[in-house]
Design an enzyme around this catalytic site. Structure first.
Site, PDB file in Angstrom:
ATOM      1  N   ASP A 135       0.969  -1.135   0.073  1.00 53.29           N
ATOM      2  CA  ASP A 135      -0.011   0.067  -0.004  1.00 53.29           C
ATOM      3  C   ASP A 135       0.779   1.217   0.005  1.00 53.29           C
ATOM      4  O   ASP A 135       0.572   2.091  -0.814  1.00 53.29           O
ATOM      5  CB  ASP A 135      -1.016  -0.122   1.224  1.00 53.29           C
ATOM      6  CG  ASP A 135      -1.780   1.248   1.128  1.00 53.29           C
ATOM      7  OD1 ASP A 135      -2.140   1.725   0.096  1.00 53.29           O
ATOM      8  OD2 ASP A 135      -2.171   1.623   2.393  1.00 53.29           O
ATOM      9  N   CYS A 195     -22.059   0.923  -9.205  1.00 53.03           N
ATOM     10  CA  CYS A 195     -21.101   1.732  -8.205  1.00 53.03           C
ATOM     11  C   CYS A 195     -21.170   3.341  -8.550  1.00 53.03           C
ATOM     12  O   CYS A 195     -21.352   4.089  -7.552  1.00 53.03           O
ATOM     13  CB  CYS A 195     -19.766   1.336  -8.582  1.00 53.03           C
ATOM     14  SG  CYS A 195     -18.975   1.360  -9.978  1.00 53.03           S
ATOM     15  N   CYS A 245     -19.412   1.537  -2.738  1.00 57.59           N
ATOM     16  CA  CYS A 245     -19.163   1.344  -4.049  1.00 57.59           C
ATOM     17  C   CYS A 245     -18.732  -0.181  -4.512  1.00 57.59           C
ATOM     18  O   CYS A 245     -18.886  -0.772  -5.381  1.00 57.59           O
ATOM     19  CB  CYS A 245     -18.157   2.295  -5.156  1.00 57.59           C
ATOM     20  SG  CYS A 245     -16.590   2.640  -4.131  1.00 57.59           S
TER      21      CYS A 245
HETATM   22  C1  B12 Z   1      -4.329   7.208  -2.897  1.00 56.46           C
HETATM   23  C2  B12 Z   1      -5.247   5.936  -2.335  1.00 56.46           C
HETATM   24  C3  B12 Z   1      -6.538   6.073  -2.040  1.00 56.46           C
HETATM   25  C4  B12 Z   1      -7.042   7.402  -1.942  1.00 56.46           C
HETATM   26  C5  B12 Z   1      -7.440   7.933  -3.648  1.00 56.46           C
HETATM   27  C6  B12 Z   1      -8.192   6.600  -4.154  1.00 56.46           C
HETATM   28  C7  B12 Z   1      -7.893   6.530  -5.707  1.00 56.46           C
HETATM   29  N1  B12 Z   1      -8.862   5.769  -6.470  1.00 56.46           N
HETATM   30  O1  B12 Z   1      -6.799   6.378  -5.796  1.00 56.46           O
HETATM   31  C8  B12 Z   1      -8.494   7.153  -1.058  1.00 56.46           C
HETATM   32  C9  B12 Z   1      -8.181   7.651   0.298  1.00 56.46           C
HETATM   33  C10 B12 Z   1      -9.856   8.001  -1.653  1.00 56.46           C
HETATM   34  C11 B12 Z   1      -8.558   5.711  -1.154  1.00 56.46           C
HETATM   35  C12 B12 Z   1      -9.785   5.024  -0.842  1.00 56.46           C
HETATM   36  C13 B12 Z   1      -9.815   3.836  -0.784  1.00 56.46           C
HETATM   37  N2  B12 Z   1      -8.693   2.954  -0.872  1.00 56.46           N
HETATM   38 CO1  B12 Z   1      -7.062   3.275  -1.368  1.00 56.46          CO
HETATM   39  N3  B12 Z   1      -5.427   3.453  -2.115  1.00 56.46           N
HETATM   40  C14 B12 Z   1      -4.712   4.662  -2.657  1.00 56.46           C
HETATM   41  C15 B12 Z   1      -3.330   4.325  -3.073  1.00 56.46           C
HETATM   42  C16 B12 Z   1      -2.252   4.502  -1.966  1.00 56.46           C
HETATM   43  C17 B12 Z   1      -2.863   4.781  -4.421  1.00 56.46           C
HETATM   44  C18 B12 Z   1      -3.883   4.835  -5.257  1.00 56.46           C
HETATM   45  C19 B12 Z   1      -3.374   5.516  -6.528  1.00 56.46           C
HETATM   46  O2  B12 Z   1      -2.353   5.304  -7.136  1.00 56.46           O
HETATM   47  N4  B12 Z   1      -4.292   6.429  -6.999  1.00 56.46           N
HETATM   48  C20 B12 Z   1      -3.918   7.244  -8.212  1.00 56.46           C
HETATM   49  C21 B12 Z   1      -5.218   7.180  -9.204  1.00 56.46           C
HETATM   50  C22 B12 Z   1      -4.514   7.475 -10.748  1.00 56.46           C
HETATM   51  O3  B12 Z   1      -5.206   5.600  -9.619  1.00 56.46           O
HETATM   52  P1  B12 Z   1      -6.885   4.927  -9.295  1.00 56.46           P
HETATM   53  O4  B12 Z   1      -8.128   5.667  -9.128  1.00 56.46           O
HETATM   54  O5  B12 Z   1      -6.438   3.707  -8.925  1.00 56.46           O
HETATM   55  O6  B12 Z   1      -6.737   5.283 -10.849  1.00 56.46           O
HETATM   56  C23 B12 Z   1      -6.913   4.203 -12.139  1.00 56.46           C
HETATM   57  C24 B12 Z   1      -8.108   4.511 -12.893  1.00 56.46           C
HETATM   58  O7  B12 Z   1      -8.555   5.910 -12.568  1.00 56.46           O
HETATM   59  C25 B12 Z   1      -7.511   4.745 -14.268  1.00 56.46           C
HETATM   60  N5  B12 Z   1      -8.316   5.135 -15.076  1.00 56.46           N
HETATM   61  C26 B12 Z   1      -9.192   4.577 -16.072  1.00 56.46           C
HETATM   62  N6  B12 Z   1      -9.467   5.478 -16.808  1.00 56.46           N
HETATM   63  C27 B12 Z   1      -9.146   6.782 -16.624  1.00 56.46           C
HETATM   64  C28 B12 Z   1      -9.373   7.901 -17.211  1.00 56.46           C
HETATM   65  C29 B12 Z   1      -8.953   9.016 -16.674  1.00 56.46           C
HETATM   66  C30 B12 Z   1      -9.106  10.427 -17.439  1.00 56.46           C
HETATM   67  C31 B12 Z   1      -8.305   9.165 -15.612  1.00 56.46           C
HETATM   68  C32 B12 Z   1      -7.531  10.312 -14.944  1.00 56.46           C
HETATM   69  C33 B12 Z   1      -7.899   7.758 -14.809  1.00 56.46           C
HETATM   70  C34 B12 Z   1      -8.306   6.703 -15.267  1.00 56.46           C
HETATM   71  O8  B12 Z   1      -6.218   4.868 -13.830  1.00 56.46           O
HETATM   72  C35 B12 Z   1      -5.799   4.543 -12.858  1.00 56.46           C
HETATM   73  C36 B12 Z   1      -4.705   3.577 -12.743  1.00 56.46           C
HETATM   74  O9  B12 Z   1      -3.532   3.780 -11.675  1.00 56.46           O
HETATM   75  C37 B12 Z   1      -3.350   2.917  -2.996  1.00 56.46           C
HETATM   76  C38 B12 Z   1      -2.113   1.855  -2.920  1.00 56.46           C
HETATM   77  C39 B12 Z   1      -1.220   1.952  -3.855  1.00 56.46           C
HETATM   78  N7  B12 Z   1       0.078   2.342  -3.614  1.00 56.46           N
HETATM   79  O10 B12 Z   1      -1.790   1.787  -5.047  1.00 56.46           O
HETATM   80  C40 B12 Z   1      -4.659   2.283  -2.335  1.00 56.46           C
HETATM   81  C41 B12 Z   1      -5.703   0.978  -2.619  1.00 56.46           C
HETATM   82  C42 B12 Z   1      -5.958   1.635  -4.048  1.00 56.46           C
HETATM   83  N8  B12 Z   1      -6.699   1.434  -1.740  1.00 56.46           N
HETATM   84  C43 B12 Z   1      -7.413   0.571  -1.384  1.00 56.46           C
HETATM   85  C44 B12 Z   1      -8.597   0.569  -0.668  1.00 56.46           C
HETATM   86  C45 B12 Z   1      -8.849  -0.964  -0.155  1.00 56.46           C
HETATM   87  C46 B12 Z   1      -9.404   1.622  -0.416  1.00 56.46           C
HETATM   88  C47 B12 Z   1     -10.739   1.622   0.075  1.00 56.46           C
HETATM   89  C48 B12 Z   1     -11.840   0.387  -0.416  1.00 56.46           C
HETATM   90  C49 B12 Z   1     -10.783   1.841   1.630  1.00 56.46           C
HETATM   91  C50 B12 Z   1     -12.087   2.162   2.084  1.00 56.46           C
HETATM   92  N9  B12 Z   1     -12.792   1.034   2.243  1.00 56.46           N
HETATM   93  O11 B12 Z   1     -12.336   3.371   2.477  1.00 56.46           O
HETATM   94  C51 B12 Z   1     -11.238   3.123  -0.735  1.00 56.46           C
HETATM   95  C52 B12 Z   1     -11.757   2.672  -2.060  1.00 56.46           C
HETATM   96  C53 B12 Z   1     -11.854   4.167  -2.728  1.00 56.46           C
HETATM   97  C54 B12 Z   1     -12.271   3.760  -4.205  1.00 56.46           C
HETATM   98  N10 B12 Z   1     -13.528   3.635  -4.690  1.00 56.46           N
HETATM   99  O12 B12 Z   1     -11.094   3.665  -4.837  1.00 56.46           O
HETATM  100  C55 B12 Z   1      -6.790  -0.822  -2.001  1.00 56.46           C
HETATM  101  C56 B12 Z   1      -7.722  -1.279  -3.166  1.00 56.46           C
HETATM  102  C57 B12 Z   1      -7.498  -2.726  -3.367  1.00 56.46           C
HETATM  103  C58 B12 Z   1      -8.453  -3.220  -4.612  1.00 56.46           C
HETATM  104  N11 B12 Z   1      -9.124  -4.224  -4.585  1.00 56.46           N
HETATM  105  O13 B12 Z   1      -8.565  -2.438  -5.342  1.00 56.46           O
HETATM  106  C59 B12 Z   1      -5.198  -0.266  -2.293  1.00 56.46           C
HETATM  107  C60 B12 Z   1      -4.786  -0.746  -3.703  1.00 56.46           C
HETATM  108  C61 B12 Z   1      -4.413  -0.461  -1.046  1.00 56.46           C
HETATM  109  C62 B12 Z   1      -3.979  -2.024  -1.016  1.00 56.46           C
HETATM  110  N12 B12 Z   1      -2.640  -2.237  -1.108  1.00 56.46           N
HETATM  111  O14 B12 Z   1      -4.813  -2.967  -0.821  1.00 56.46           O
HETATM  112  N13 B12 Z   1      -7.421   5.217  -1.689  1.00 56.46           N
HETATM  113  S1  SF4 Z   2     -15.842   4.671  -1.185  1.00 56.94           S
HETATM  114 FE1  SF4 Z   2     -17.686   5.712  -0.952  1.00 56.94          FE
HETATM  115  S2  SF4 Z   2     -17.625   7.827  -1.223  1.00 56.94           S
HETATM  116 FE2  SF4 Z   2     -15.742   7.013  -2.114  1.00 56.94          FE
HETATM  117  S3  SF4 Z   2     -16.184   6.606  -4.313  1.00 56.94           S
HETATM  118 FE3  SF4 Z   2     -16.856   4.533  -3.217  1.00 56.94          FE
HETATM  119  S4  SF4 Z   2     -18.924   4.923  -2.668  1.00 56.94           S
HETATM  120 FE4  SF4 Z   2     -18.155   6.894  -3.094  1.00 56.94          FE
END
Ligand code: B12
Ligand code: SF4
Length: 315
Positions: A135, A195, A245
């Site tokens: 993570d 979601c 979600c």
């Molecule tokens: C920062 C972070 C968060 C942030 C931001 C979430 C996010 N979506 O990035 C916050 C605090 C909100 C968060 C919340 C949660 N997190 Co978190 N988080 C992380 C972390 C540290 C980095 C993620 C990251 O790189 N984000 C940057 C963006 C770019 O990445 P992304 O959303 O994953 O985006 C992908 C898509 O958006 C895609 N994409 C596709 N089409 C398009 C189009 C456009 C225009 C764009 C911009 C992007 C895009 O590209 C991206 C590829 O990386 C990871 C651990 C890690 N080192 O990876 C854990 C991680 C993703 N989290 C995790 C978990 C469990 C959660 C939660 C479920 C916790 C909870 N119950 O509250 C929630 C779920 C929220 C959600 N629905 O995603 C797990 C997910 C496991 C899994 N099965 O996927 C991880 C992998 C940690 C782990 N080691 O287990 N998290």
């Molecule tokens: S974790 Fe909750 S607030 Fe965040 S994207 Fe999913 S449903 Fe929305």
């Protein structure tokens, strides 16, 4: 002779014997999804998580983390336990994300990765470079998990496995070893948008794109200071994180449960009443969450979340 024993299939078998539910191998390569990070950051979707900006360059590619990296060994561990989903609970029950009510996965899974890595080193007299992360490393874990064949990045945008759903922790070893890669997981969301529709704050602004500033997980865990009033009603009874979600995802209906001890809810965190949790002193709250991922929000954050949730419960 030693190097020959360190095959992809031997590593995967060993990972499973250590307690990882899934293990696959991705090449350290240029993947199109890795490029989205810079756009995501530029759009402000990291909100106040400055550490995402500061580590952006390293996060862009694991080869910036381990020079000469050739493979990423990605593991997934099921944490779902036999408890109702938050949407099925009465309003007075505190919503604590199911990943957070047991032991801190960072510690448990890092210890398991260390066992795997020590075993790998014992099999390979020639030596290799490797780093293990859970993570907190500068790695886009979901992208490598997808290319390691563990599933696909869904619209929510969690890593979803077609057989066991998305209640999965990811953890990985980045290594200079050249290992046989798996075939990437294929997108299987299809036309489903459950979601996107279920998110109470509209944080999923496009399929697969999450704006942290609106996400209840970010607001209740990472955000410091007051939560903007605009989100108070939507926060409902969420005290730590948000599972909505994932709860609505068809691949989690039902999701398998694990009986692995670290992920079982601790006594005081096992569906507690909001009022009981709020009645605890700061010291009691601190003791209650010690050793769980919930320490991340700090007592001030938990207290802030509880106050909003209590007001919502009285509405
Ligand atoms: C920062 C972070 C968060 C942030 C931001 C979430 C996010 N979506 O990035 C916050 C605090 C909100 C968060 C919340 C949660 N997190 Co978190 N988080 C992380 C972390 C540290 C980095 C993620 C990251 O790189 N984000 C940057 C963006 C770019 O990445 P992304 O959303 O994953 O985006 C992908 C898509 O958006 C895609 N994409 C596709 N089409 C398009 C189009 C456009 C225009 C764009 C911009 C992007 C895009 O590209 C991206 C590829 O990386 C990871 C651990 C890690 N080192 O990876 C854990 C991680 C993703 N989290 C995790 C978990 C469990 C959660 C939660 C479920 C916790 C909870 N119950 O509250 C929630 C779920 C929220 C959600 N629905 O995603 C797990 C997910 C496991 C899994 N099965 O996927 C991880 C992998 C940690 C782990 N080691 O287990 N998290
Ligand atoms: S974790 Fe909750 S607030 Fe965040 S994207 Fe999913 S449903 Fe929305």
């Amino acid at each position: 002779m030693g190097v020959d024993r360190l095959t992809a299939s031997a590593i995967k078998a060993k990972a499973r014997s250590i307690g990882f539910d899934l293990c696959g191998i991705a090449r350290a390569d240029d993947y199109p999804e890795l490029v989205f990070l810079s756009e995501w950051l530029a759009r402000g979707y990291a909100a106040t998580m400055g550490w995402m900006h500061r580590s952006a360059e390293r996060r862009a590619d694991v080869r910036h983390v381990v020079a000469g990296a050739r493979s990423v060994i990605v593991t997934a561990t099921l944490y779902n336990t036999d408890r109702p989903y938050s949407s099925q609970l009465p309003p007075e029950v505190a919503r604590i994300s199911r990943y957070a009510w047991g032991d801190d996965y960072h510690d448990t899974l890092k210890a398991r990765l260390d066992v795997l890595l020590a075993w790998m080193r014992g099999q390979s007299p020639d030596g290799f470079e490797a780093r293990a992360y859970v993570d907190t490393g500068p790695v886009q874990e979901r992208v490598y998990a997808q290319y390691a064949g563990l599933g696909w990045i869904g619209k929510n945008p969690c890593l979803i496995n077609p057989e066991i759903g998305s209640w999965l922790f990811l953890a990985e070893i980045i290594t200079t070893l050249d290992l046989e890669p798996d075939t990437q997981g294929l997108e299987q969301c299809g036309s489903c948008t459950k979601c996107l529709e279920a998110c109470p704050t509209g944080a999923l602004v496009e399929p697969g794109v999450l704006d942290s500033a609106r996400c209840l997980s970010y607001l209740t865990i990472e955000h410091r200071g007051d939560i903007p009033a605009a989100w108070h009603a939507a926060l409902g009874a969420q005290v730590y994180g948000c599972d909505i979600c994932q709860e609505v995802c068809p691949y989690n209906q039902p999701a398998p449960v694990t009986h692995d001890a670290p992920w079982q809810p601790r006594a005081g965190l096992d569906l507690p009443a909001l009022a009981d949790l709020a009645a605890r002193s700061d010291d009691e709250l601190r003791t209650l969450v010690k050793g769980t991922p919930m320490t991340r929000a700090k007592v001030e954050g938990l207290r802030r979340n509880l106050e909003i949730a209590l007001v919502n419960a009285m509405r």
